[in-house]
Write a protein that holds these residues in place. Structure first.
Motif, PDB file in Angstrom:
ATOM      1  N   VAL A 126      -0.169 -23.470  15.127  1.00 34.60           N
ATOM      2  CA  VAL A 126       0.816 -24.568  15.579  1.00 34.60           C
ATOM      3  C   VAL A 126       0.082 -25.929  15.761  1.00 34.60           C
ATOM      4  O   VAL A 126       0.397 -27.044  15.046  1.00 34.60           O
ATOM      5  CB  VAL A 126       1.832 -24.261  16.603  1.00 34.60           C
ATOM      6  N   VAL A 177      -1.319 -27.032  12.384  1.00 36.21           N
ATOM      7  CA  VAL A 177      -0.267 -27.800  11.604  1.00 36.21           C
ATOM      8  C   VAL A 177       0.101 -29.464  12.156  1.00 36.21           C
ATOM      9  O   VAL A 177       0.083 -30.029  11.200  1.00 36.21           O
ATOM     10  CB  VAL A 177       1.104 -26.941  11.774  1.00 36.21           C
ATOM     11  N   ALA A 237       3.454 -25.219  22.095  1.00 36.98           N
ATOM     12  CA  ALA A 237       3.549 -25.007  20.830  1.00 36.98           C
ATOM     13  C   ALA A 237       4.977 -25.042  20.115  1.00 36.98           C
ATOM     14  O   ALA A 237       5.420 -25.387  19.159  1.00 36.98           O
ATOM     15  CB  ALA A 237       2.745 -23.571  20.380  1.00 36.98           C
ATOM     16  N   PHE A 296       8.627 -27.473  17.683  1.00 34.27           N
ATOM     17  CA  PHE A 296       9.439 -27.079  16.673  1.00 34.27           C
ATOM     18  C   PHE A 296      10.527 -27.927  16.934  1.00 34.27           C
ATOM     19  O   PHE A 296      11.222 -28.144  15.874  1.00 34.27           O
ATOM     20  CB  PHE A 296       9.753 -25.641  16.997  1.00 34.27           C
ATOM     21  N   ALA A 334       9.978 -30.770  14.684  1.00 37.63           N
ATOM     22  CA  ALA A 334       9.360 -30.581  13.363  1.00 37.63           C
ATOM     23  C   ALA A 334       9.588 -31.519  12.210  1.00 37.63           C
ATOM     24  O   ALA A 334       8.800 -31.901  11.465  1.00 37.63           O
ATOM     25  CB  ALA A 334       9.753 -29.091  13.006  1.00 37.63           C
ATOM     26  N   PRO A 343      -1.979 -22.732   8.296  1.00 46.35           N
ATOM     27  CA  PRO A 343      -1.194 -23.509   7.982  1.00 46.35           C
ATOM     28  C   PRO A 343      -1.205 -23.730   6.539  1.00 46.35           C
ATOM     29  O   PRO A 343      -0.157 -24.099   5.752  1.00 46.35           O
ATOM     30  CB  PRO A 343      -1.424 -24.822   8.796  1.00 46.35           C
ATOM     31  N   LEU A 355       8.409 -28.156   7.698  1.00 39.23           N
ATOM     32  CA  LEU A 355       8.105 -27.707   8.955  1.00 39.23           C
ATOM     33  C   LEU A 355       9.127 -27.161   9.818  1.00 39.23           C
ATOM     34  O   LEU A 355       8.867 -26.219  10.674  1.00 39.23           O
ATOM     35  CB  LEU A 355       7.388 -28.800   9.752  1.00 39.23           C
ATOM     36  N   LEU A 379       7.428 -23.696  10.448  1.00 42.03           N
ATOM     37  CA  LEU A 379       6.698 -23.593  11.716  1.00 42.03           C
ATOM     38  C   LEU A 379       6.702 -22.065  12.515  1.00 42.03           C
ATOM     39  O   LEU A 379       5.600 -21.807  13.055  1.00 42.03           O
ATOM     40  CB  LEU A 379       6.978 -24.728  12.820  1.00 42.03           C
ATOM     41  N   ALA A 425       3.369 -19.703  13.241  1.00 44.72           N
ATOM     42  CA  ALA A 425       3.257 -19.265  14.583  1.00 44.72           C
ATOM     43  C   ALA A 425       2.905 -17.663  14.603  1.00 44.72           C
ATOM     44  O   ALA A 425       2.212 -17.134  15.215  1.00 44.72           O
ATOM     45  CB  ALA A 425       4.208 -19.651  15.590  1.00 44.72           C
TER      46      ALA A 425
END
Length: 318
Positions: A62, A65, A191, A195, A198, A251, A262, A266, A270
């Protein structure tokens, strides 16, 4: 739930079971409810290690990303822009100036220096020509080398080279037992925080002008990204050392297969990071059984191969 997420969950579940059964000690963990010795090994060693691997892989993926979204370049990761080296620098400085400081204070300093190192990288690349995409990862590698050299020099002068080996060169989970991995839950929580933002990170990755035109508060999103990246890097470096390529290759794989949404990708990133690192950890424990290879070494070989494959393979998405 997408097909990719279902497949990744299935793979991670299978690898988790294999991880719980794998170890130097020959113990049948299926009899843990009958055998106190097996129960102790399962709860005190194998389960904490498995959880630590999952949290580390997911958090690093994460973080990868986020840093790729912040700098709008897919060829960078937390281990290639000086973030991990900056976290090690913070740990080294607090070890020198306040050796008796509690672990939470050391992690806090490491997180701050990791954020500062990432911010320095972003300031450096803003002066690069926009069209020279490959200069961004090159600048990151140069910055990583410079910060790493500073860390090594200070550690050599202070006779603390053994600490540097633990933070920057090892990347292994053999010392993980109950009571020595719990800070990684903070990395996992940081992380997970990404989200909820995102969509903002996805907009930011489109460029400053687009983000401003859509009414995005760019500075706030940048700060959130730096905080998440800094916390993840500090927790991982402090607990298990630096592990390469997870935040770079996972990613890219997910983006090629699922695109750049995302909000949708996401969770898969993860899970994919956790599964990839779990597979490498299992290999590290079995290749020279009953001895063990540092998982960072296995991940280095695997990640380099995956990255070369990504470079030469055409995208499957779109």
């Amino acid at each position: 739930m997408t097909r990719g997420a279902c497949l990744t969950i299935a793979a991670l579940a299978a690898l988790t079971l294999v991880s719980l059964w794998t170890g130097a000690a020959s113990v049948d963990v299926t009899r843990a409810w009958q055998d106190p010795g097996a129960a102790m090994i399962l709860m005190e060693s194998r389960l904490p290690r498995t959880l630590a691997v999952m949290l580390t892989g997911a958090a690093l993926a994460v973080a990868g990303v986020l840093i790729q979204a912040l700098v709008r370049n897919r060829f960078v990761g937390p281990d290639t822009v000086g973030t991990s080296e900056s976290a090690a620098l913070g740990l080294l400085l607090v070890t020198l100036w306040a050796p008796g400081a509690p672990i939470w204070a050391k992690i806090a300093v490491a997180a701050i220096t990791a954020m500062a190192g990432t911010a320095l990288f972003m300031a450096v690349i803003r002066r690069l020509p926009v069209r020279e995409v490959m200069l961004v990862p090159i600048a990151g590698l140069v910055l990583s080398g410079v910060i790493g050299a500073v860390v090594t020099f200070i550690a050599w002068q202070a006779d603390l080279m053994q600490y540097i080996g633990t933070w920057l060169m090892t990347g292994e989970f053999s010392g993980i037992v109950a009571g020595r991995y719990e800070f990684l839950w903070i990395a996992g929580g940081a992380a997970a925080l990404a989200f909820f933002a995102a969509d903002r990170f996805a907009i930011l990755s489109l460029g400053d002008q687009v983000a401003t035109g859509l009414g995005l508060r760019r500075a706030g999103v940048m700060r959130l990204g730096l905080v998440v990246i800094g916390i993840v890097s500090a927790m991982v470096v402090t607990t298990v050392g630096m592990i390469p390529f997870v935040g770079l290759v996972v990613p890219n794989i997910v983006a090629r297969l699922m695109g750049d949404n995302l909000r949708q990708t996401l969770p898969v990133v993860a899970l994919g990071g956790a599964a990839l690192l779990m597979a490498c950890d299992i290999l590290a424990r079995t290749l020279v059984h009953p001895f063990e290879i540092p998982v960072g070494t296995v991940m280095g070989f695997a990640g380099a191969g995956i990255f070369l494959w990504l470079l030469y393979r055409r995208p499957a998405h779109g």
